[in-house]
Design a protein around this motif. Structure first.
Motif, PDB file in Angstrom:
ATOM      1  N   LEU A  71     -11.423   3.200  -8.882  1.00 57.44           N
ATOM      2  CA  LEU A  71     -11.576   4.586  -9.322  1.00 57.44           C
ATOM      3  C   LEU A  71     -13.008   4.995  -9.664  1.00 57.44           C
ATOM      4  CD1 LEU A  71      -8.421   5.030 -11.610  1.00 57.44           C
ATOM      5  CD2 LEU A  71      -8.683   5.637  -9.201  1.00 57.44           C
ATOM      6  N   PHE A  72     -13.854   4.033 -10.066  1.00 53.92           N
ATOM      7  CA  PHE A  72     -15.147   4.454 -10.613  1.00 53.92           C
ATOM      8  C   PHE A  72     -16.370   3.690 -10.088  1.00 53.92           C
ATOM      9  CE2 PHE A  72     -11.864   5.232 -13.891  1.00 53.92           C
ATOM     10  CZ  PHE A  72     -11.911   6.620 -13.893  1.00 53.92           C
ATOM     11  N   GLU A  73     -16.170   2.631  -9.340  1.00 57.75           N
ATOM     12  CA  GLU A  73     -17.317   1.871  -8.859  1.00 57.75           C
ATOM     13  C   GLU A  73     -18.071   2.621  -7.764  1.00 57.75           C
ATOM     14  OE1 GLU A  73     -18.492  -2.614  -7.234  1.00 57.75           O
ATOM     15  OE2 GLU A  73     -16.389  -1.993  -7.286  1.00 57.75           O
ATOM     16  N   LEU A  74     -19.399   2.554  -7.818  1.00 57.73           N
ATOM     17  CA  LEU A  74     -20.289   3.121  -6.803  1.00 57.73           C
ATOM     18  C   LEU A  74     -21.092   1.982  -6.179  1.00 57.73           C
ATOM     19  CD1 LEU A  74     -21.544   6.264  -8.789  1.00 57.73           C
ATOM     20  CD2 LEU A  74     -19.723   6.167  -7.065  1.00 57.73           C
ATOM     21  N   PRO A  75     -21.773   2.211  -5.041  1.00 64.64           N
ATOM     22  CA  PRO A  75     -22.426   1.104  -4.320  1.00 64.64           C
ATOM     23  C   PRO A  75     -23.531   0.391  -5.082  1.00 64.64           C
ATOM     24  CG  PRO A  75     -23.004   3.227  -3.353  1.00 64.64           C
ATOM     25  CD  PRO A  75     -21.867   3.482  -4.287  1.00 64.64           C
ATOM     26  N   GLY A  76     -24.186   1.082  -6.021  1.00 60.18           N
ATOM     27  CA  GLY A  76     -25.255   0.429  -6.772  1.00 60.18           C
ATOM     28  C   GLY A  76     -26.559   0.296  -6.012  1.00 60.18           C
ATOM     29  N   THR A 111     -17.048   3.291   3.100  1.00 63.81           N
ATOM     30  CA  THR A 111     -18.028   3.842   4.041  1.00 63.81           C
ATOM     31  C   THR A 111     -18.386   5.279   3.680  1.00 63.81           C
ATOM     32  OG1 THR A 111     -17.106   2.477   5.826  1.00 63.81           O
ATOM     33  CG2 THR A 111     -18.512   4.310   6.475  1.00 63.81           C
ATOM     34  N   ALA A 112     -19.685   5.572   3.723  1.00 62.65           N
ATOM     35  CA  ALA A 112     -20.146   6.946   3.544  1.00 62.65           C
ATOM     36  C   ALA A 112     -19.989   7.667   4.878  1.00 62.65           C
ATOM     37  CB  ALA A 112     -21.601   6.968   3.089  1.00 62.65           C
ATOM     38  N   VAL A 113     -18.869   8.357   5.047  1.00 60.25           N
ATOM     39  CA  VAL A 113     -18.564   8.933   6.354  1.00 60.25           C
ATOM     40  C   VAL A 113     -19.218  10.291   6.582  1.00 60.25           C
ATOM     41  CG1 VAL A 113     -16.374   7.707   6.596  1.00 60.25           C
ATOM     42  CG2 VAL A 113     -16.403   9.926   5.451  1.00 60.25           C
ATOM     43  N   SER A 154     -21.912   1.125   4.837  1.00 59.34           N
ATOM     44  CA  SER A 154     -20.690   0.558   4.264  1.00 59.34           C
ATOM     45  C   SER A 154     -21.056  -0.531   3.267  1.00 59.34           C
ATOM     46  CB  SER A 154     -19.791  -0.035   5.359  1.00 59.34           C
ATOM     47  OG  SER A 154     -19.338   0.962   6.249  1.00 59.34           O
ATOM     48  N   TRP A 155     -20.155  -0.793   2.318  1.00 58.70           N
ATOM     49  CA  TRP A 155     -20.367  -1.825   1.314  1.00 58.70           C
ATOM     50  C   TRP A 155     -19.001  -2.272   0.778  1.00 58.70           C
ATOM     51  CZ3 TRP A 155     -21.361   3.295   0.973  1.00 58.70           C
ATOM     52  CH2 TRP A 155     -20.645   4.032   0.030  1.00 58.70           C
ATOM     53  N   PRO A 156     -18.922  -3.466   0.179  1.00 56.88           N
ATOM     54  CA  PRO A 156     -17.647  -3.947  -0.366  1.00 56.88           C
ATOM     55  C   PRO A 156     -17.426  -3.455  -1.789  1.00 56.88           C
ATOM     56  CG  PRO A 156     -19.277  -5.663  -0.533  1.00 56.88           C
ATOM     57  CD  PRO A 156     -19.953  -4.506   0.167  1.00 56.88           C
ATOM     58  N   LYS A 209     -14.976   6.836   2.353  1.00 59.35           N
ATOM     59  CA  LYS A 209     -13.679   6.397   2.873  1.00 59.35           C
ATOM     60  C   LYS A 209     -13.436   4.951   2.469  1.00 59.35           C
ATOM     61  CE  LYS A 209     -11.077   5.682   7.177  1.00 59.35           C
ATOM     62  NZ  LYS A 209     -11.128   5.735   8.661  1.00 59.35           N
ATOM     63  N   TYR A 210     -12.268   4.707   1.855  1.00 63.00           N
ATOM     64  CA  TYR A 210     -11.896   3.365   1.420  1.00 63.00           C
ATOM     65  C   TYR A 210     -10.951   2.726   2.443  1.00 63.00           C
ATOM     66  CZ  TYR A 210     -13.675   4.716  -3.198  1.00 63.00           C
ATOM     67  OH  TYR A 210     -14.480   5.135  -4.242  1.00 63.00           O
ATOM     68  N   ASP A 211     -11.274   1.508   2.848  1.00 61.83           N
ATOM     69  CA  ASP A 211     -10.434   0.772   3.807  1.00 61.83           C
ATOM     70  C   ASP A 211     -10.410  -0.693   3.381  1.00 61.83           C
ATOM     71  OD1 ASP A 211      -8.928  -0.043   5.938  1.00 61.83           O
ATOM     72  OD2 ASP A 211     -10.494   0.214   7.444  1.00 61.83           O
ATOM     73  N   ILE A 212      -9.388  -1.049   2.602  1.00 64.68           N
ATOM     74  CA  ILE A 212      -9.291  -2.389   2.039  1.00 64.68           C
ATOM     75  C   ILE A 212      -7.953  -3.004   2.430  1.00 64.68           C
ATOM     76  CG2 ILE A 212      -9.299  -3.754  -0.094  1.00 64.68           C
ATOM     77  CD1 ILE A 212     -10.914  -1.436  -1.360  1.00 64.68           C
ATOM     78  N   VAL A 213      -7.988  -4.208   2.969  1.00 66.42           N
ATOM     79  CA  VAL A 213      -6.766  -4.914   3.381  1.00 66.42           C
ATOM     80  C   VAL A 213      -6.893  -6.377   2.982  1.00 66.42           C
ATOM     81  CG1 VAL A 213      -5.264  -5.593   5.294  1.00 66.42           C
ATOM     82  CG2 VAL A 213      -6.437  -3.382   5.365  1.00 66.42           C
ATOM     83  N   GLU A 214      -5.835  -6.937   2.372  1.00 67.31           N
ATOM     84  CA  GLU A 214      -5.774  -8.356   2.071  1.00 67.31           C
ATOM     85  C   GLU A 214      -4.430  -8.895   2.543  1.00 67.31           C
ATOM     86  OE1 GLU A 214      -8.613  -8.194  -1.918  1.00 67.31           O
ATOM     87  OE2 GLU A 214      -6.693  -9.226  -1.998  1.00 67.31           O
ATOM     88  N   TYR A 215      -4.451 -10.082   3.154  1.00 67.49           N
ATOM     89  CA  TYR A 215      -3.239 -10.647   3.768  1.00 67.49           C
ATOM     90  C   TYR A 215      -3.244 -12.154   3.595  1.00 67.49           C
ATOM     91  CZ  TYR A 215      -0.315 -12.419   7.644  1.00 67.49           C
ATOM     92  OH  TYR A 215       0.605 -13.103   8.398  1.00 67.49           O
ATOM     93  N   ILE A 216      -2.111 -12.718   3.160  1.00 68.28           N
ATOM     94  CA  ILE A 216      -1.974 -14.175   3.091  1.00 68.28           C
ATOM     95  C   ILE A 216      -0.590 -14.577   3.608  1.00 68.28           C
ATOM     96  CG2 ILE A 216      -3.588 -14.541   1.201  1.00 68.28           C
ATOM     97  CD1 ILE A 216      -1.275 -14.641  -0.730  1.00 68.28           C
ATOM     98  N   LYS A 217      -0.537 -15.775   4.196  1.00 70.25           N
ATOM     99  CA  LYS A 217       0.721 -16.296   4.740  1.00 70.25           C
ATOM    100  C   LYS A 217       0.768 -17.794   4.484  1.00 70.25           C
ATOM    101  CE  LYS A 217       3.248 -16.850   9.126  1.00 70.25           C
ATOM    102  NZ  LYS A 217       3.216 -16.604  10.591  1.00 70.25           N
ATOM    103  N   GLY A 218       1.956 -18.277   4.040  1.00 67.32           N
ATOM    104  CA  GLY A 218       2.075 -19.707   3.791  1.00 67.32           C
ATOM    105  C   GLY A 218       3.417 -20.073   3.189  1.00 67.32           C
ATOM    106  N   ASP A 219       3.470 -21.237   2.545  1.00 66.69           N
ATOM    107  CA  ASP A 219       4.694 -21.741   1.921  1.00 66.69           C
ATOM    108  C   ASP A 219       4.604 -21.609   0.409  1.00 66.69           C
ATOM    109  OD1 ASP A 219       5.898 -22.501   4.313  1.00 66.69           O
ATOM    110  OD2 ASP A 219       4.921 -24.459   4.309  1.00 66.69           O
TER     111      ASP A 219
END
Length: 291
Positions: free
Chosen positions: A164-169, A203-205, A177-179, A219-229
């Protein structure tokens, strides 16, 4: 006639050069607050009621070797009712610069008169949880350049501050783009990961001038994915590995005023999907509206 064509061409070149110059201009996004000023945002963090929304934890009992010992259908109905009653109806985020260059953030849930009127229908446990969810729910700090200062926060709380509040710094221009400082998915020693994937981009679009005000669209584009046992130590002695897949994503669009030093619009959607030890498909809407 040739003079008119030349003049028209000169105007086009001038406009194009101006637009290109603006797009290539680097800008440091900063929160700007006057002394004793408090920025207040009505904060929306609510679940989206989708047709395929579901929650099934029967895989958990399987992993613990308990079989059908728990009726997850009844538990899901109870959780759904509890969530509906405890849904925060009046949440605000406040930002204040009490120390030079440091922005204090508080996320506060206030009493909702309409919900209080209907509180007589709640059980004592529901009333207790509702009371606990009223008041300051989160405290954190960021630097004026939007980087997170309160590194000590729990992962879930730090994620909210970052989303909600973080900027690139750093100074940015259109197309950069930045994380973001988020970690949406977590697992412990009971999960053995086979594969994982992560994308974390803001990304600054677009940069535009609206009524004399310089506005950056992010624009925010964040994806996290994990697969296992997934295996849980069981009191029954049996440990059955359960193939588990989890993914979370955050997609959003926000507009930041360079001149005013604050969001003028912010909307995002957090999605969670899992199968295996827990089957779930949920979405949550995030919005900020300055009051």
């Amino acid at each position: 006639m040739h003079k008119i064509k030349f003049l028209f061409l000169a105007v086009i070149v001038a406009v194009s050069t101006s637009a290109c110059s603006q797009n290539n201009k680097t800008v440091l996004l900063k929160w700007k607050l006057d002394p004793k000023e408090v920025i207040t945002y009505k904060t929306i963090m609510v679940g989206v009621d989708t047709a395929d929304k579901k929650l099934d934890m029967s895989g958990l009992t399987k992993a613990m070797g308990l079989g059908d010992a728990v009726n997850w259908d009844d538990l899901q109905k109870m959780l759904k009712k509890l969530n509906a009653n405890l849904q925060p109806g009046n949440m605000v985020a406040t930002l204040a610069e009490k120390r030079k260059g440091i922005i204090d953030i508080e996320l506060i849930t206030k009493n909702d008169d309409k919900q209080d009127t209907a509180s007589s229908t709640l059980s004592e446990a529901e009333k207790m949880f509702k009371q606990m969810s009223t008041g300051v729910q989160l405290r954190g700090t960021i630097h004026e350049d939007g980087t997170i200062k309160s590194f000590y926060l729990k992962s879930e709380q730090k994620n909210i501050i970052a989303l909600l509040f973080e900027l690139p710094g750093k100074s940015i221009k259109q197309g950069d783009s930045w994380p973001l400082s988020v970690n949406l998915l977590t697992a412990d020693q009971n999960f053995k990961c086979d594969s994982s994937y992560r994308k974390n981009l803001v990304t600054a679009v677009k940069i535009e001038n609206i009524n004399g005000e310089q506005i950056f669209t992010l624009k925010y584009d964040i994806v996290e994915y994990i697969k296992g046992d997934f295996t849980i130590p069981s009191p029954m002695g049996a440990q059955t590995p359960v193939k588990t897949v989890m993914s979370m994503s955050y997609q959003g669009i926000a507009k930041f005023s360079v001149d005013k030093g604050r969001w003028v619009a912010y909307d995002g959607l957090l999605s969670y999907n899992s199968s295996g030890v827990m089957t779930a498909n949920t979405k949550m809407k995030y919005s900020l509206v300055e009051e």
